[in-house]
Design a protein around this motif. Structure first.
Motif, PDB file in Angstrom:
ATOM      1  N   ARG A 169       0.722  -1.680  -0.227  1.00 38.00           N
ATOM      2  CA  ARG A 169      -0.141   0.018  -0.480  1.00 38.00           C
ATOM      3  C   ARG A 169       0.771   0.992   0.320  1.00 38.00           C
ATOM      4  NH1 ARG A 169      -5.517   1.680   2.078  1.00 38.00           N
ATOM      5  NH2 ARG A 169      -5.257   3.822   2.465  1.00 38.00           N
ATOM      6  N   ALA A 170       1.943   1.437   1.310  1.00 40.17           N
ATOM      7  CA  ALA A 170       2.811   2.441   0.964  1.00 40.17           C
ATOM      8  C   ALA A 170       3.309   2.182  -0.503  1.00 40.17           C
ATOM      9  CB  ALA A 170       3.977   2.077   1.873  1.00 40.17           C
ATOM     10  N   HIS A 171       4.001   1.257  -1.168  1.00 38.86           N
ATOM     11  CA  HIS A 171       4.469   1.191  -2.685  1.00 38.86           C
ATOM     12  C   HIS A 171       3.787   1.727  -3.311  1.00 38.86           C
ATOM     13  CE1 HIS A 171       6.585  -0.037  -5.791  1.00 38.86           C
ATOM     14  NE2 HIS A 171       5.683  -0.543  -6.511  1.00 38.86           N
ATOM     15  N   TYR A 172       2.361   1.522  -3.323  1.00 41.62           N
ATOM     16  CA  TYR A 172       1.559   2.205  -4.887  1.00 41.62           C
ATOM     17  C   TYR A 172       0.969   3.771  -4.393  1.00 41.62           C
ATOM     18  CZ  TYR A 172      -2.734   1.700  -6.981  1.00 41.62           C
ATOM     19  OH  TYR A 172      -3.620   2.660  -7.805  1.00 41.62           O
ATOM     20  N   PHE A 173       1.005   4.446  -3.281  1.00 43.90           N
ATOM     21  CA  PHE A 173       0.861   5.628  -2.795  1.00 43.90           C
ATOM     22  C   PHE A 173       2.046   6.129  -2.737  1.00 43.90           C
ATOM     23  CE2 PHE A 173      -3.505   3.847  -1.189  1.00 43.90           C
ATOM     24  CZ  PHE A 173      -4.752   4.562  -1.709  1.00 43.90           C
ATOM     25  N   GLY A 174       2.903   5.851  -2.796  1.00 44.78           N
ATOM     26  CA  GLY A 174       4.251   6.910  -2.807  1.00 44.78           C
ATOM     27  C   GLY A 174       4.654   6.673  -4.211  1.00 44.78           C
ATOM     28  N   ARG A 175       4.420   5.757  -5.141  1.00 39.46           N
ATOM     29  CA  ARG A 175       4.788   5.871  -6.218  1.00 39.46           C
ATOM     30  C   ARG A 175       3.592   7.034  -7.425  1.00 39.46           C
ATOM     31  NH1 ARG A 175       7.970   5.670  -8.456  1.00 39.46           N
ATOM     32  NH2 ARG A 175       8.136   4.822 -10.478  1.00 39.46           N
ATOM     33  N   LEU A 176       2.443   6.630  -6.856  1.00 38.06           N
ATOM     34  CA  LEU A 176       1.741   8.031  -7.619  1.00 38.06           C
ATOM     35  C   LEU A 176       1.077   8.775  -6.945  1.00 38.06           C
ATOM     36  CD1 LEU A 176      -1.402   5.316  -7.891  1.00 38.06           C
ATOM     37  CD2 LEU A 176       0.358   6.088  -9.824  1.00 38.06           C
ATOM     38  N   ALA A 177       1.976   9.327  -5.757  1.00 46.66           N
ATOM     39  CA  ALA A 177       1.878  10.682  -5.364  1.00 46.66           C
ATOM     40  C   ALA A 177       2.376  12.055  -6.085  1.00 46.66           C
ATOM     41  CB  ALA A 177       2.982  10.852  -3.897  1.00 46.66           C
ATOM     42  N   ALA A 178       3.196  11.583  -7.064  1.00 48.56           N
ATOM     43  CA  ALA A 178       3.656  13.131  -7.455  1.00 48.56           C
ATOM     44  C   ALA A 178       2.977  12.992  -8.350  1.00 48.56           C
ATOM     45  CB  ALA A 178       4.973  12.635  -8.350  1.00 48.56           C
ATOM     46  N   ASP A 197       1.258  15.379   2.322  1.00 49.57           N
ATOM     47  CA  ASP A 197       1.791  16.124   3.645  1.00 49.57           C
ATOM     48  C   ASP A 197       1.624  15.005   4.764  1.00 49.57           C
ATOM     49  OD1 ASP A 197      -0.981  16.504   3.145  1.00 49.57           O
ATOM     50  OD2 ASP A 197      -1.537  18.553   4.986  1.00 49.57           O
ATOM     51  N   ARG A 198       0.947  14.023   4.041  1.00 46.79           N
ATOM     52  CA  ARG A 198       0.420  13.155   4.985  1.00 46.79           C
ATOM     53  C   ARG A 198       0.824  11.827   4.390  1.00 46.79           C
ATOM     54  NH1 ARG A 198      -4.234  13.687   7.327  1.00 46.79           N
ATOM     55  NH2 ARG A 198      -4.410  11.305   7.955  1.00 46.79           N
ATOM     56  N   PRO A 199       1.561  10.591   5.438  1.00 48.13           N
ATOM     57  CA  PRO A 199       2.133   9.427   4.897  1.00 48.13           C
ATOM     58  C   PRO A 199       1.043   9.196   3.608  1.00 48.13           C
ATOM     59  CG  PRO A 199       2.326  10.055   7.379  1.00 48.13           C
ATOM     60  CD  PRO A 199       1.110  11.167   6.650  1.00 48.13           C
ATOM     61  N   ALA A 200       2.338   8.726   2.858  1.00 51.75           N
ATOM     62  CA  ALA A 200       1.513   7.775   1.439  1.00 51.75           C
ATOM     63  C   ALA A 200       0.810   6.289   1.622  1.00 51.75           C
ATOM     64  CB  ALA A 200       2.626   7.378   0.849  1.00 51.75           C
ATOM     65  N   ALA A 204      -6.731  11.288  -0.391  1.00 51.09           N
ATOM     66  CA  ALA A 204      -6.902  11.691  -1.565  1.00 51.09           C
ATOM     67  C   ALA A 204      -6.780  13.157  -1.523  1.00 51.09           C
ATOM     68  CB  ALA A 204      -8.244  11.110  -2.003  1.00 51.09           C
ATOM     69  N   ALA A 205      -6.133  13.941  -2.439  1.00 52.38           N
ATOM     70  CA  ALA A 205      -5.371  15.466  -3.026  1.00 52.38           C
ATOM     71  C   ALA A 205      -6.497  15.891  -3.859  1.00 52.38           C
ATOM     72  CB  ALA A 205      -4.483  15.147  -3.397  1.00 52.38           C
ATOM     73  N   PRO A 206      -6.789  17.127  -3.441  1.00 59.13           N
ATOM     74  CA  PRO A 206      -8.314  17.735  -4.543  1.00 59.13           C
ATOM     75  C   PRO A 206      -7.772  17.577  -5.191  1.00 59.13           C
ATOM     76  CG  PRO A 206      -6.962  18.983  -2.885  1.00 59.13           C
ATOM     77  CD  PRO A 206      -6.108  17.874  -2.747  1.00 59.13           C
TER      78      PRO A 206
END
Length: 289
Positions: free
Chosen positions: A58-67, A74-77, A82-84
């Motif tokens: 889960r951390a890998h998935y959202f970390g890769r898609l954060a950009a 501003d929250r742990p991946a 959800a961002a706007p």
């Protein structure tokens, strides 16, 4: 209040109920599990996977898609907040998802972890085959309210998997894995109680061969089947195994804390049974399946 694609589920006791987990004293018996699967059409296995394995992915998935603007930075991946929606770069998301995450080693390791692969080999009693086409879904909170998707929406509509797997064995088994805690408000799967018996009979008689999903209107389908939708508050590490004839769908994500629902669908079968070759390529949402 539970909804799916904006349709409010009937919460009367003859239309809604809890998904029944496999009792601990049955977990080690193939015979009892097979009998339960035949009777209920699903096996709800609590704590089947080490939670750290799921959380790491889960951390890998959202970390890769954060950009891409999918999640707040501003929250742990791993929180998957959800961002706007207007910040999302959809092209970048699609590139990262289908070029890096889906074919990547982290996803392969999750889907082939011994707590999954070895369990299927034991349960099916032989060498097993994991279909390469494995699906990852994330759902934004209140996505069903978006005018662009309302009515056909973000939530998975009612269907059974054989519709999409007709060129292989009808004994293929699906495993749905919530990738993180998934209470009902986050939009987990629901199962139509006893639906596999009716679907199997109609398939055998040739009276039911839908080309795609059955409907987005879950309350009407429950009335038609005179059955209940079964829900659960899933915890990280839980999985549900279901047959190719079992009707299931997803609830809407109405999480008040802004969390994305993340899950994956994978399919195993015995290696010596017919394999649908269309499913032996990495998943892409434009692959036509």
């Amino acid at each position: 209040m539970l909804t799916s694609n904006g349709y409010r589920l009937d919460e009367s006791t003859d239309r809604l109920g809890p998904l029944e987990p496999v009792p601990d004293d049955e977990r080690g018996s193939r015979e009892r599990l097979r009998a339960r699967l035949d009777e209920h059409g699903y096996l709800y296995l609590r704590g089947q996977i080490d939670p750290s394995v799921v959380t790491d992915f889960r951390a890998h998935y959202f970390g890769r898609l954060a950009a891409t603007g999918l999640v707040r930075t501003d929250r742990p991946a791993v929180d998957g907040i959800a961002a706007p929606a207007d910040r999302l770069d959809r092209a970048a998301l699609r590139h990262t998802l289908f070029s890096e995450i889906v074919p990547g080693p982290a996803y392969a390791a999750l889907c082939g972890t011994p707590q999954v692969r070895d369990w299927f080999a034991w349960f099916l009693g032989g060498d097993v085959h994991l279909h390469r086409r494995k699906i990852i879904r994330h759902t934004r909170p209140d996505e069903h309210r978006d005018a662009r998707t309302q009515g056909v929406g973000a939530a998975t509509q009612a269907h059974y998997d054989l519709v999409y797997l007709r060129q292989g064995s009808d004994h293929v088994l699906s495993m749905w894995i919530p990738l993180g805690d998934c209470p009902r408000t986050l939009g987990g799967l629901v199962y139509l109680e006893g639906s596999h018996h009716r679907v199997r009979a109609e398939e055998a008689a040739g009276t039911r061969r839908p080309a795609a999903s059955m409907t987005a209107d879950l309350p009407a389908l429950a009335d038609r089947f005179d059955s209940r939708w079964l829900w659960a508050d899933y915890a990280v590490g839980d999985v549900v195994v279901h047959t190719a004839h079992t009707v299931h769908a997803a609830l809407d994500n109405v999480d008040r804390d802004g969390r994305l629902r993340l899950s994956t669908d994978i399919r195993y079968q015995r290696a010596d049974e017919p394999i649908d070759q269309r499913w032996q390529h990495d998943w892409h949402d434009r692959d036509g399946l």
